[in-house]
Structures are given as C-alpha cells and as structure tokens.
Scaffold this active site. Structure first.
Site, PDB file in Angstrom:
ATOM      1  N   ARG A 120       0.880  -1.179   0.000  1.00 13.82           N
ATOM      2  CA  ARG A 120       0.000   0.000   0.000  1.00 13.82           C
ATOM      3  C   ARG A 120       0.905   1.214   0.000  1.00 13.82           C
ATOM      4  O   ARG A 120       1.692   1.406   0.928  1.00 13.82           O
ATOM      5  CB  ARG A 120      -0.913   0.002   1.225  1.00 13.82           C
ATOM      6  CG  ARG A 120      -1.617   1.319   1.437  1.00 13.82           C
ATOM      7  CD  ARG A 120      -2.738   1.262   2.439  1.00 13.82           C
ATOM      8  NE  ARG A 120      -3.876   0.547   1.897  1.00 13.82           N
ATOM      9  CZ  ARG A 120      -5.096   0.564   2.435  1.00 13.82           C
ATOM     10  NH1 ARG A 120      -5.327   1.250   3.532  1.00 13.82           N
ATOM     11  NH2 ARG A 120      -6.092  -0.110   1.888  1.00 13.82           N
ATOM     12  N   HIS A 147      -7.343   0.686  -6.493  1.00 20.26           N
ATOM     13  CA  HIS A 147      -7.562  -0.181  -5.318  1.00 20.26           C
ATOM     14  C   HIS A 147      -8.231  -1.482  -5.818  1.00 20.26           C
ATOM     15  O   HIS A 147      -9.388  -1.762  -5.501  1.00 20.26           O
ATOM     16  CB  HIS A 147      -8.440   0.539  -4.296  1.00 20.26           C
ATOM     17  CG  HIS A 147      -8.408  -0.033  -2.918  1.00 20.26           C
ATOM     18  ND1 HIS A 147      -7.595  -1.110  -2.567  1.00 20.26           N
ATOM     19  CD2 HIS A 147      -9.087   0.297  -1.774  1.00 20.26           C
ATOM     20  CE1 HIS A 147      -7.782  -1.390  -1.283  1.00 20.26           C
ATOM     21  NE2 HIS A 147      -8.682  -0.564  -0.787  1.00 20.26           N
ATOM     22  N   GLN A 150     -10.089  -4.131  -3.503  1.00 15.38           N
ATOM     23  CA  GLN A 150     -11.388  -3.699  -2.976  1.00 15.38           C
ATOM     24  C   GLN A 150     -12.492  -3.909  -4.018  1.00 15.38           C
ATOM     25  O   GLN A 150     -13.571  -4.405  -3.694  1.00 15.38           O
ATOM     26  CB  GLN A 150     -11.317  -2.210  -2.577  1.00 15.38           C
ATOM     27  CG  GLN A 150     -12.600  -1.701  -1.982  1.00 15.38           C
ATOM     28  CD  GLN A 150     -12.905  -2.325  -0.624  1.00 15.38           C
ATOM     29  OE1 GLN A 150     -12.075  -2.271   0.278  1.00 15.38           O
ATOM     30  NE2 GLN A 150     -14.086  -2.925  -0.470  1.00 15.38           N
ATOM     31  N   ASP A 239     -17.286   6.719  -1.476  1.00 10.04           N
ATOM     32  CA  ASP A 239     -16.044   6.605  -0.705  1.00 10.04           C
ATOM     33  C   ASP A 239     -15.812   7.967  -0.046  1.00 10.04           C
ATOM     34  O   ASP A 239     -16.500   8.937  -0.351  1.00 10.04           O
ATOM     35  CB  ASP A 239     -14.895   6.245  -1.686  1.00 10.04           C
ATOM     36  CG  ASP A 239     -13.570   5.968  -1.021  1.00 10.04           C
ATOM     37  OD1 ASP A 239     -13.532   5.811   0.214  1.00 10.04           O
ATOM     38  OD2 ASP A 239     -12.554   5.914  -1.742  1.00 10.04           O
ATOM     39  N   CYS A 279     -16.277   1.225   0.671  1.00  6.86           N
ATOM     40  CA  CYS A 279     -15.100   0.400   0.983  1.00  6.86           C
ATOM     41  C   CYS A 279     -14.684   0.529   2.448  1.00  6.86           C
ATOM     42  O   CYS A 279     -13.973  -0.332   2.958  1.00  6.86           O
ATOM     43  CB  CYS A 279     -13.944   0.744   0.054  1.00  6.86           C
ATOM     44  SG  CYS A 279     -13.340   2.428   0.235  1.00  6.86           S
ATOM     45  N   ARG A 307     -13.244  -9.010   1.500  1.00  4.03           N
ATOM     46  CA  ARG A 307     -11.854  -8.698   1.149  1.00  4.03           C
ATOM     47  C   ARG A 307     -10.983  -9.920   1.405  1.00  4.03           C
ATOM     48  O   ARG A 307     -10.128 -10.292   0.600  1.00  4.03           O
ATOM     49  CB  ARG A 307     -11.342  -7.515   1.997  1.00  4.03           C
ATOM     50  CG  ARG A 307     -11.850  -6.151   1.600  1.00  4.03           C
ATOM     51  CD  ARG A 307     -11.280  -5.671   0.278  1.00  4.03           C
ATOM     52  NE  ARG A 307      -9.831  -5.586   0.287  1.00  4.03           N
ATOM     53  CZ  ARG A 307      -9.119  -4.571   0.774  1.00  4.03           C
ATOM     54  NH1 ARG A 307      -9.731  -3.524   1.296  1.00  4.03           N
ATOM     55  NH2 ARG A 307      -7.779  -4.563   0.727  1.00  4.03           N
TER      56      ARG A 307
HETATM   57  N1  NVA Z   1     -10.023   6.323  -1.428  1.00  2.00           N
HETATM   58  C1  NVA Z   1      -9.640   5.982  -0.081  1.00  2.00           C
HETATM   59  C2  NVA Z   1      -9.845   4.531   0.147  1.00  2.00           C
HETATM   60  C3  NVA Z   1      -9.507   4.063   1.543  1.00  2.00           C
HETATM   61  C4  NVA Z   1      -9.644   2.564   1.696  1.00  2.00           C
HETATM   62  C5  NVA Z   1      -8.190   6.352   0.147  1.00  2.00           C
HETATM   63  O1  NVA Z   1      -7.379   6.189  -0.772  1.00  2.00           O
HETATM   64  O2  NVA Z   1      -7.864   6.848   1.229  1.00  2.00           O
HETATM   65  N1   CP Z   2     -11.160  -0.445   2.424  1.00  2.00           N
HETATM   66  C1   CP Z   2      -9.886  -0.491   2.864  1.00  2.00           C
HETATM   67  O1   CP Z   2      -8.952  -0.692   2.100  1.00  2.00           O
HETATM   68  O2   CP Z   2      -9.760  -0.297   4.198  1.00  2.00           O
HETATM   69  P1   CP Z   2      -8.406  -0.071   5.029  1.00  2.00           P
HETATM   70  O3   CP Z   2      -7.899   1.303   4.632  1.00  2.00           O
HETATM   71  O4   CP Z   2      -8.816  -0.140   6.455  1.00  2.00           O
HETATM   72  O5   CP Z   2      -7.422  -1.121   4.651  1.00  2.00           O
END
Ligand code: NVA
Ligand code: CP
Length: 323
Positions: A120, A147, A150, A239, A279, A307
């Site tokens: 990540r 992502h 997800q 989101d 998500c 997930r």
């Molecule tokens: N779009 C959000 C998703 C978090 C799981 C982010 O990138 O922070």
């Molecule tokens: N939806 C998701 O990726 O959640 P986290 O940021 O908690 O991993």
C-alpha cells in the site's frame, strides 16, 4: 573448515513460469475473473464451515504499508495464516523505506526472502518499480490511482447478493479517486454500466483508468447530478471525500462535495432492489447518511469481510495458478 556452496543459484530456475503481478484491475482477463470469483466462493465456503484449506504452507507474504489500514492489513494477514502461510508486516516508519532506501533495492531484498508481496503506497509508479525488481508476485493494496483488491471484493459481494453483475448499473457518487478509477476498469472487463457523478474538478482520470477507449461489454457515463446517476441503479457506492495523502485539501473538498452525500433520496430513486456499498472507513454525515450505511440496503459488512475471501483466492492463484 570448507567453504559451503550456495544451496540455490542466485537467479530463478530455468523454465520457471513468469511471475504475475496484480497492480491494477486490468492486469487480469475477464476469464481469469470468472475463475477467481468462483474460487473465492469455494474458499469462503471452506472458511464458513471450519474446513482447513492450506495450499500455501511454508509460503510467506510480505505486507508493506506506507499508508494506514485496518481492513487490508487484517484481511491479508488473517487470510495468509488461514492458507497455511505466514506474514511479515513492514511500515515506512519501522523499515529502511522510511530512510530513503531505494524502492528497487527494497524489492530485490524482500522478494528474495518472501514468496509474495502486498504493498500500500502513494504513486502507482512506485508500486510498478517495486514489481519490476521483484522476483515474486506483487499485489496492489491501494495506491493513489487504484484499489483493485477492494473492487474485486465489491464485485464478489454484488454477485453474492444479487447474482451476475454483467448488464447491471453501478452508480459511483463522490470523488473520482482510486476506487472510481478501478470501477472504470472493472466495468470494461466485466460488462456492467458505470455511472459516475463527481463535483466539477474531481472527475475520474480517464487516462489513468485507461478504460473508456477499450470498454468491452460495459459502458461508462458521467453525470453532473448525482440523483440522475442513481436513478434506477442496481448498486450505489461511494467513498471518502478526502483520500489518504490529500488531507491538506480537506476543507476545500468538504465544501465542493456537499451535494454528493449518498442519502435516502438517492437510494429511493435507485432500483427498489438496489444495494449500497462503501469500501470503509466511512464518515457518516459526509459522503453517506447514517440511515443509508446503517440501513437495510447496505451490505458494507459483507463487503469488508469479502476482502479476505477474494484475496485468499488471489494469493493462491498468483502462487499456484488454477487448481
Ligand atoms: N479512497 C480511499 C480509500 C480508503 C480505503 C483512500 O485512498 O484513502
Ligand atoms: N477499504 C480499505 O482498504 O480499508 P483499510 O484502509 O482499512 O485497509
């Protein structure tokens, strides 16, 4: 004392199958998604009936987090242990990544000691550099651009609740972010209709998502009015207004996104059987009304759990192929 000979050569064995990565949704074919979704259902069934399923004994997953996480960490970590493997957890703060060790060097080292890597991070280009120098499969656990794990879970969840997604209409309400970009790729591959409504200035990056020009059986249309995007939709999803890495824009975004809160009116104009997804993490009263996310059309807890099931199928596929 005699010198030892290295037990294994320093290069991959000849004839080894090429390493596959999962860096964006479009890395897999429609046919591969058919397999993965079926396999995830099989793996979930095993889990739910307390049957052991351990094809990855002695395999190690490295998880690298440069941004916060709850679901991604727990689902990958618990999932890998359930598959019989083990996990190494690294963050920017507690590894040399935070002290500017080049990503290429990190990839070479980590991929010599582990069998699969989940990352990540911020820019997709960083993930791609890691993958380029990795000997083992690399999975995108979220970047600024995509992502895919997800969306894989979201599609599995839709099918679980409502059957095939091909031909159905998905309404995306909110930011044209990593999730929205990934939905665009998924619509092209899996043949559903994607409606996207974002405030002006926060549109999906069609070049990044690289989908509209190559939409397969799916379609993609933008809407200025979120109500119009939701009318008759089978799935309404949103989101956070501010994704990780964009926190400095928080106040400006709060104002710009005020009309993009998924509320009861939006759900009422959607198809009567429509479901709601997010998500998570969610901000009730911002991108979604509490009555919607905690209401009868919401499937967010199944979505979060799934997930783990889809990622178990994904890791198994990347390491062992079709079984
Ligand atoms: N779009 C959000 C998703 C978090 C799981 C982010 O990138 O922070
Ligand atoms: N939806 C998701 O990726 O959640 P986290 O940021 O908690 O991993």
């Amino acid at each position: 004392m005699s010198f030892f000979k290295p037990a294994v050569p320093s290069t991959l064995p000849k004839g080894a199958p090429p390493v596959r990565h999962y860096l964006q949704f479009s890395d897999f074919s429609t046919e591969e998604y058919g397999y993965l979704l079926e396999r995830a259902a099989f793996i979930k069934q095993k889990f739910k009936t307390f049957q052991r399923h351990q094809p990855l004994v002695d395999r190690t997953l490295a998880m690298i987090f440069e941004k916060a996480s709850t679901r991604t960490r727990v689902s990958f970590e618990a999932g890998m242990y359930q598959l019989g493997g083990s996990v190494v957890h690294l963050t920017t703060g507690d590894s040399q990544l935070g002290r500017s060790e080049p990503i290429e060097d990190s990839a070479k080292v980590i991929s010599r000691m582990t069998d699969i890597v989940m990352i990540r991070t911020y820019e997709q280009s960083k993930l791609e550099s890691f993958a380029k120098h990795s000997r083992v499969p690399v999975i995108n656990g979220l970047t600024n651009e995509f992502h895919p794990c997800q969306i894989l879970a979201d599609i599995f969840t839709y099918i679980e609740h409502r059957g095939p997604i091909a031909g159905k209409t998905v309404a995306w309400v909110g930011d044209g972010n990593n999730m929205a970009n990934t939905w665009l790729q998924a619509a092209a591959l899996l043949g559903f209709h994607l409606r996207v409504s974002t405030p002006s200035g926060y549109e999906v990056n069609e070049v990044t998502a690289a989908a509209p020009a190559s939409m397969g059986a799916g379609s993609y249309k933008t809407y200025a009015d979120p109500m119009e995007a939701c009318a008759g939709a089978d799935l309404v999803t949103t989101d956070v207004w501010t994704s990780m890495g964009y926190e400095a824009e928080n106040e400006v975004r709060r104002k710009a996104f005020a009309a993009w809160c998924v509320d009861r009116k939006m759900m009422a104009i959607a198809d009567p059987k429509a479901i709601f997804m997010h998500c998570l993490p969610a901000h009730r009263g911002e991108e979604v009304e509490a009555e919607v996310i905690d209401g009868p059309q919401s499937v967010v807890w199944d979505e979060a759990e799934n997930r783990m099931h889809v990622q178990k199928a994904l890791m198994e596929y990347l390491l062992l192929g079709k079984l």
